[in-house]
Design a protein around this motif. Structure first.
Motif, PDB file in Angstrom:
ATOM      1  N   SER A 150      37.612  39.648   7.171  1.00  0.00           N
ATOM      2  CA  SER A 150      38.003  41.036   7.425  1.00  0.00           C
ATOM      3  C   SER A 150      38.454  41.215   8.871  1.00  0.00           C
ATOM      4  O   SER A 150      39.434  41.922   9.142  1.00  0.00           O
ATOM      5  CB  SER A 150      36.833  41.969   7.116  1.00  0.00           C
ATOM      6  N   TYR A 151      37.748  40.564   9.802  1.00  0.00           N
ATOM      7  CA  TYR A 151      38.150  40.650  11.213  1.00  0.00           C
ATOM      8  C   TYR A 151      39.541  40.061  11.421  1.00  0.00           C
ATOM      9  O   TYR A 151      40.394  40.669  12.074  1.00  0.00           O
ATOM     10  CB  TYR A 151      37.134  39.921  12.096  1.00  0.00           C
ATOM     11  N   GLU A 157      46.916  42.752  11.319  1.00  0.00           N
ATOM     12  CA  GLU A 157      47.580  44.047  11.228  1.00  0.00           C
ATOM     13  C   GLU A 157      48.089  44.494  12.592  1.00  0.00           C
ATOM     14  O   GLU A 157      49.149  45.115  12.706  1.00  0.00           O
ATOM     15  CB  GLU A 157      46.611  45.099  10.674  1.00  0.00           C
ATOM     16  N   ARG A 158      47.317  44.153  13.635  1.00  0.00           N
ATOM     17  CA  ARG A 158      47.730  44.516  14.999  1.00  0.00           C
ATOM     18  C   ARG A 158      48.866  43.645  15.484  1.00  0.00           C
ATOM     19  O   ARG A 158      49.834  44.130  16.087  1.00  0.00           O
ATOM     20  CB  ARG A 158      46.553  44.372  15.968  1.00  0.00           C
ATOM     21  N   SER A 159      48.756  42.331  15.260  1.00  0.00           N
ATOM     22  CA  SER A 159      49.768  41.382  15.751  1.00  0.00           C
ATOM     23  C   SER A 159      49.668  40.094  14.948  1.00  0.00           C
ATOM     24  O   SER A 159      48.849  39.226  15.265  1.00  0.00           O
ATOM     25  CB  SER A 159      49.541  41.092  17.244  1.00  0.00           C
ATOM     26  N   GLY A 160      50.506  39.990  13.915  1.00  0.00           N
ATOM     27  CA  GLY A 160      50.475  38.800  13.076  1.00  0.00           C
ATOM     28  C   GLY A 160      50.793  37.537  13.851  1.00  0.00           C
ATOM     29  O   GLY A 160      50.083  36.526  13.741  1.00  0.00           O
ATOM     30  N   THR A 309      38.371  45.006  18.495  1.00  0.00           N
ATOM     31  CA  THR A 309      38.732  45.870  17.376  1.00  0.00           C
ATOM     32  C   THR A 309      38.558  47.344  17.736  1.00  0.00           C
ATOM     33  O   THR A 309      39.164  48.218  17.124  1.00  0.00           O
ATOM     34  CB  THR A 309      37.872  45.553  16.140  1.00  0.00           C
ATOM     35  N   ARG A 310      37.696  47.629  18.701  1.00  0.00           N
ATOM     36  CA  ARG A 310      37.471  49.000  19.170  1.00  0.00           C
ATOM     37  C   ARG A 310      36.743  48.930  20.510  1.00  0.00           C
ATOM     38  O   ARG A 310      36.593  47.832  21.071  1.00  0.00           O
ATOM     39  CB  ARG A 310      36.640  49.806  18.166  1.00  0.00           C
ATOM     40  N   GLU A 311      36.303  50.097  20.992  1.00  0.00           N
ATOM     41  CA  GLU A 311      35.616  50.140  22.273  1.00  0.00           C
ATOM     42  C   GLU A 311      34.385  51.037  22.199  1.00  0.00           C
ATOM     43  O   GLU A 311      34.404  52.086  21.540  1.00  0.00           O
ATOM     44  CB  GLU A 311      36.551  50.669  23.370  1.00  0.00           C
TER      45      GLU A 311
END
Length: 370
Positions: A150-151, A157-160, A309-311
């Motif tokens: 999943s990660y 999705e952000r940068s293939g 993935t987030r902050e």
């Protein structure tokens, strides 16, 4: 509210068990940062073994024999200057408390004999301390609660293309240096000493203050390396290539998260980005062990931006009482902190500052060699 102050080693087994239970349950109440191992009783006790000024305030609602509601670890000088435990080393600070518990910051400082309490990684949700915050900063996170696949999917999705390049780092390293092997939980103390040597050299090379020039910090890390409890496990992870260690990391793990702390690599392999490859392996290992996330720590670094993935957010500042010691301490510390934050937050200033520090490091190395 009843407040009693103890040295960490003086806490009863019951109090320690309650502290650990509050941390274990915190993510269920939306307070994942409170489960951070830097806020554990084991970390306070470990620092207390090296520094005699560590104390823990235990807050109870119903008198001295009541059930503990919160725990406040701190360090205190003879003049009443308080600091978060391990300030400058710890990446999460604050008061560990039951859900919905409130406290008065001034009353707490008075009970602890503090004129001021300084923090630089205050966890979110510490409402009585919020009025004392002078700045809030991002702490990037790698989420792995849904598993490794999943990660990777989220990163693609952000940068293939960027994800493919990062995942191919190990193959390049293997072609150049030999078979790549990863040990998620390395128990060889020699590898820990090697990591500290690498990190010390990195500090000197980049002009930073060498944390491992302080014997007490070395002793602290060695003690934590041997600590393995429910709320804190010292985790050393090592990436090998051709049987040779090329990157290593030492961090603190709880049942919910891995707090990243001391990463380093062999500069001879820098072109293969072994540190990035190591962090990907660490994320995979954390997912396999059922952790929710890796906290990469406060600070802007390229590898953190590529991996996150987030902050989360942590804050700095100082809680004060009306006292001349507090005024004098703030007057001395505030200008340097403000300057540092201005430089770190602005790339046009941070890059020249990094170059200057590296120049200092080269001069330092030349003087050492001569």
């Amino acid at each position: 509210m009843d407040i009693n102050v103890y040295r960490p080693a003086e806490l009863s087994d019951t109090d320690r068990a309650v502290w650990t239970a509050i941390q274990a349950e915190a993510p269920c109440h939306g307070s994942s940062q409170m489960a951070n191992p830097f806020l554990s009783p084991e970390f306070a006790e470990a620092v207390g073994r090296q520094r005699r000024d560590v104390r823990v305030a235990v807050l109870r609602d119903d008198g001295p024999q009541g059930e503990p509601m919160a725990f406040f670890p701190y360090q205190r000088t003879a003049t009443g200057v308080g600091r978060a435990v391990g300030l400058g080393l710890s990446d999460c600070q604050g008061l560990v408390h039951r859900p919905g518990f409130g406290w008065d910051a001034g009353e707490l400082l008075s009970a602890c004999g503090l004129a001021i309490w300084e923090f630089d990684h205050l966890a979110a949700g510490q409402q009585p301390f919020q009025s004392s915050v002078t700045g809030t900063f991002a702490s990037p996170v790698i989420d792995v609660a849904d598993g490794w696949d999943s990660y990777v999917a989220r990163m693609r999705e952000r940068s293939g293309r960027g994800t493919r390049i990062r995942l191919a780092l190990e193959r390049k390293l293997a072609r150049a240096a030999g078979e790549v092997r990863y040990v998620h939980d390395e128990r060889d103390p020699a590898m820990l000493r090697m990591l500290m040597d690498w990190k010390s050299a990195q500090y000197r090379r980049t002009g930073r203050s060498d944390r491992f020039s302080h014997p007490w910090i070395i002793a602290l890390v060695e003690h934590l390396f041997h600590t393995r409890t429910e709320s804190l496990t010292g985790l050393l992870s090592v990436l090998y290539a051709g049987g040779r260690p090329v990157a290593a990391h030492f961090g603190l793990q709880s049942r919910h998260l891995l707090a990243c702390w001391f990463p380093a690599y062999d500069p001879a392999f820098a072109k293969f980005s072994p540190g990035m490859a190591l962090h990907l392996r660490m994320a995979h290992g954390a997912a396999d062990n059922g952790l929710s996330y890796l906290d990469l720590g406060r600070g802007q670094r390229e590898h953190k931006d590529l991996l996150k993935t987030r902050e989360l957010f942590v804050s700095e500042g100082w809680v004060t009482r009306r006292h001349p010691v507090a005024l004098a301490y703030q007057a001395r510390r505030a200008p340097a902190r403000a300057l540092r934050n201005t430089v770190v937050s602005r790339p046009e200033l941070r890059r020249p500052a990094d170059r200057l520090l590296k120049s200092v490091g080269r001069v330092r190395a030349w003087r050492t060699a001569s």
